[in-house]
Scaffold this motif. Structure first.
Motif, PDB file in Angstrom:
ATOM      1  N   TYR A  78      27.496  59.423  39.323  1.00 47.03           N
ATOM      2  CA  TYR A  78      26.487  60.782  40.230  1.00 47.03           C
ATOM      3  C   TYR A  78      25.372  59.538  40.308  1.00 47.03           C
ATOM      4  CZ  TYR A  78      22.372  63.090  42.019  1.00 47.03           C
ATOM      5  OH  TYR A  78      20.921  63.593  42.511  1.00 47.03           O
ATOM      6  N   LEU A  79      25.021  58.458  39.390  1.00 44.95           N
ATOM      7  CA  LEU A  79      23.655  57.922  39.277  1.00 44.95           C
ATOM      8  C   LEU A  79      24.368  56.692  40.159  1.00 44.95           C
ATOM      9  CD1 LEU A  79      22.051  58.527  36.206  1.00 44.95           C
ATOM     10  CD2 LEU A  79      21.791  59.533  37.879  1.00 44.95           C
ATOM     11  N   HIS A  80      25.601  55.799  40.095  1.00 43.45           N
ATOM     12  CA  HIS A  80      25.125  54.658  40.551  1.00 43.45           C
ATOM     13  C   HIS A  80      25.874  54.931  42.514  1.00 43.45           C
ATOM     14  CE1 HIS A  80      26.887  52.488  37.820  1.00 43.45           C
ATOM     15  NE2 HIS A  80      27.558  52.859  37.148  1.00 43.45           N
ATOM     16  N   GLU A  81      25.892  56.438  42.554  1.00 44.52           N
ATOM     17  CA  GLU A  81      25.644  56.776  44.114  1.00 44.52           C
ATOM     18  C   GLU A  81      23.985  56.596  44.827  1.00 44.52           C
ATOM     19  OE1 GLU A  81      27.366  60.193  45.076  1.00 44.52           O
ATOM     20  OE2 GLU A  81      29.186  59.671  44.346  1.00 44.52           O
ATOM     21  N   LEU A  82      23.236  56.710  43.227  1.00 54.46           N
ATOM     22  CA  LEU A  82      21.996  56.557  44.165  1.00 54.46           C
ATOM     23  C   LEU A  82      21.423  55.300  43.693  1.00 54.46           C
ATOM     24  CD1 LEU A  82      20.506  59.953  42.321  1.00 54.46           C
ATOM     25  CD2 LEU A  82      21.299  59.602  44.517  1.00 54.46           C
ATOM     26  N   SER A  83      22.175  54.458  43.097  1.00 53.76           N
ATOM     27  CA  SER A  83      21.261  53.093  42.088  1.00 53.76           C
ATOM     28  C   SER A  83      22.583  52.193  42.361  1.00 53.76           C
ATOM     29  CB  SER A  83      20.842  53.246  41.793  1.00 53.76           C
ATOM     30  OG  SER A  83      19.346  52.258  41.306  1.00 53.76           O
ATOM     31  N   PRO A  84      23.306  51.715  43.233  1.00 50.82           N
ATOM     32  CA  PRO A  84      24.715  50.059  42.814  1.00 50.82           C
ATOM     33  C   PRO A  84      24.211  49.947  41.854  1.00 50.82           C
ATOM     34  CG  PRO A  84      24.417  51.315  45.562  1.00 50.82           C
ATOM     35  CD  PRO A  84      22.734  51.706  44.870  1.00 50.82           C
ATOM     36  N   SER A  85      23.188  49.256  41.926  1.00 55.55           N
ATOM     37  CA  SER A  85      23.496  47.705  41.074  1.00 55.55           C
ATOM     38  C   SER A  85      21.997  47.590  39.953  1.00 55.55           C
ATOM     39  CB  SER A  85      22.901  46.737  42.376  1.00 55.55           C
ATOM     40  OG  SER A  85      23.952  46.898  42.875  1.00 55.55           O
ATOM     41  N   ASP A  86      21.585  48.340  39.393  1.00 56.75           N
ATOM     42  CA  ASP A  86      20.119  49.091  38.290  1.00 56.75           C
ATOM     43  C   ASP A  86      20.802  48.343  37.081  1.00 56.75           C
ATOM     44  OD1 ASP A  86      18.324  50.822  37.943  1.00 56.75           O
ATOM     45  OD2 ASP A  86      19.217  51.377  35.736  1.00 56.75           O
ATOM     46  N   TYR A  87      20.092  47.685  37.021  1.00 48.83           N
ATOM     47  CA  TYR A  87      20.343  46.263  35.436  1.00 48.83           C
ATOM     48  C   TYR A  87      20.486  47.678  34.290  1.00 48.83           C
ATOM     49  CZ  TYR A  87      19.395  44.630  30.908  1.00 48.83           C
ATOM     50  OH  TYR A  87      19.222  43.829  30.259  1.00 48.83           O
ATOM     51  N   TYR A  88      19.493  48.529  33.846  1.00 49.32           N
ATOM     52  CA  TYR A  88      19.491  49.737  32.364  1.00 49.32           C
ATOM     53  C   TYR A  88      20.769  50.674  33.023  1.00 49.32           C
ATOM     54  CZ  TYR A  88      15.395  48.100  32.138  1.00 49.32           C
ATOM     55  OH  TYR A  88      14.215  46.964  31.339  1.00 49.32           O
ATOM     56  N   LEU A  89      20.924  50.895  33.777  1.00 50.50           N
ATOM     57  CA  LEU A  89      22.804  51.930  34.064  1.00 50.50           C
ATOM     58  C   LEU A  89      23.878  51.063  34.334  1.00 50.50           C
ATOM     59  CD1 LEU A  89      23.733  54.324  34.826  1.00 50.50           C
ATOM     60  CD2 LEU A  89      23.689  53.123  37.266  1.00 50.50           C
ATOM     61  N   TYR A  90      23.726  49.524  34.252  1.00 45.29           N
ATOM     62  CA  TYR A  90      24.886  49.138  33.594  1.00 45.29           C
ATOM     63  C   TYR A  90      24.680  48.849  32.304  1.00 45.29           C
ATOM     64  CZ  TYR A  90      25.927  47.829  38.619  1.00 45.29           C
ATOM     65  OH  TYR A  90      26.285  47.795  39.278  1.00 45.29           O
ATOM     66  N   ARG A  91      24.004  49.225  31.614  1.00 49.66           N
ATOM     67  CA  ARG A  91      23.912  48.741  30.468  1.00 49.66           C
ATOM     68  C   ARG A  91      24.801  49.748  29.631  1.00 49.66           C
ATOM     69  NH1 ARG A  91      18.508  46.141  27.249  1.00 49.66           N
ATOM     70  NH2 ARG A  91      19.561  46.295  25.626  1.00 49.66           N
ATOM     71  N   ILE A  92      23.996  51.355  30.059  1.00 46.50           N
ATOM     72  CA  ILE A  92      24.997  52.678  30.009  1.00 46.50           C
ATOM     73  C   ILE A  92      26.143  51.895  29.491  1.00 46.50           C
ATOM     74  CG2 ILE A  92      24.513  54.901  29.925  1.00 46.50           C
ATOM     75  CD1 ILE A  92      21.919  54.493  30.832  1.00 46.50           C
ATOM     76  N   GLU A  93      26.664  51.532  31.044  1.00 47.53           N
ATOM     77  CA  GLU A  93      28.177  51.792  31.208  1.00 47.53           C
ATOM     78  C   GLU A  93      28.920  51.002  30.196  1.00 47.53           C
ATOM     79  OE1 GLU A  93      30.326  52.579  33.301  1.00 47.53           O
ATOM     80  OE2 GLU A  93      29.627  53.290  34.784  1.00 47.53           O
ATOM     81  N   VAL A  94      28.204  49.668  29.530  1.00 46.79           N
ATOM     82  CA  VAL A  94      28.723  49.236  28.137  1.00 46.79           C
ATOM     83  C   VAL A  94      29.092  49.746  27.448  1.00 46.79           C
ATOM     84  CG1 VAL A  94      28.210  46.607  26.809  1.00 46.79           C
ATOM     85  CG2 VAL A  94      27.547  46.998  29.199  1.00 46.79           C
ATOM     86  N   VAL A  95      27.611  50.835  26.803  1.00 51.20           N
ATOM     87  CA  VAL A  95      28.101  51.889  25.920  1.00 51.20           C
ATOM     88  C   VAL A  95      29.205  52.274  26.171  1.00 51.20           C
ATOM     89  CG1 VAL A  95      26.754  53.562  24.175  1.00 51.20           C
ATOM     90  CG2 VAL A  95      25.687  51.465  25.246  1.00 51.20           C
TER      91      VAL A  95
END
Length: 212
Positions: A74-91
């Motif tokens: 859901y959050l990727h739809e709101l912000s496709p290229s967010d650094y901090y969101l990508y870090r949570i993807e790593v986790v």
């Protein structure tokens, strides 16, 4: 000034960090308290990405991976290229156990980083990830990349020395450890210095035995 929800979110992040145990697991009560503060923040500001992404992080750490995936998508739809969101993807992908995806998200986070410290953080964390997986060659290469951004980081030099020792490159290990000690003198580096001396001594003994 409208800062209260962000103050609550700060408390959430602090509680998440404090909930981590020495073995890498997370205390359930600590995560529940973090969620309680998160709900307070969301009540005030329900649509702020930087607040809502913490919900996914809590879900990852308490094992609710399906819920975490739902929030992340859901959050990727709101912000496709967010650094901090990508870090949570790593986790998230580390929790799933998919090493290939975790590495991919490390790289994607580094690619969208907007500052040198952010890029350094991702290269350093990727190198640490390789180190934990005992992927020595990959770890060495990535630590070397990180040093391009921060050549005076004693901890990076120390880890590079450890890896070089694992790879039986004694000369490189010694060189990296000497650079570590020039930057900062600490017990682990001194212990590594003794281990390198021992390795060199063993090599010298075997060389004499076999005439080389």
């Amino acid at each position: 000034g409208g800062s209260r929800p962000f103050a609550y979110a700060g408390a959430v992040y602090t509680l998440i960090a404090a909930a981590e145990e020495k073995d890498g697991r997370y205390d359930a009560e600590g995560l529940d308290r973090a969620m309680a503060w998160l709900e307070k923040a969301q009540d005030l500001e329900p649509d702020v990405l930087e607040i809502n992404m913490l919900e996914a992080l809590i879900y990852v750490h308490n094992g609710r991976l399906e819920d975490a995936r739902t929030v992340l998508d859901y959050l990727h739809e709101l912000s496709p290229s967010d650094y901090y969101l990508y870090r949570i993807e790593v986790v998230y992908w580390q929790a799933v156990g998919d090493l290939e995806q975790a590495i991919s998200w490390f790289d994607q986070a580094a690619s969208v980083a907007t500052t040198v410290p952010q890029r350094l953080a991702m290269r350093g964390q990727l190198a640490d990830f390789y180190f934990r997986q005992k992927m020595w060659s990959e770890a060495k290469e990535t630590y070397q990349e990180a040093l391009h951004f921060d050549n005076s980081n004693a901890l990076l030099w120390h880890k590079l020395a450890l890896i070089s020792l694992q790879l039986e490159d004694i000369e490189e290990a010694e060189k990296c450890n000497q650079q570590t000690l020039r930057l900062k003198d600490f017990p682990a580096a001194r212990q590594l210095e003794e281990a390198i001396k021992k390795k060199k001594s063993e090599g010298s003994v075997w060389g004499k035995l076999f005439g080389s």
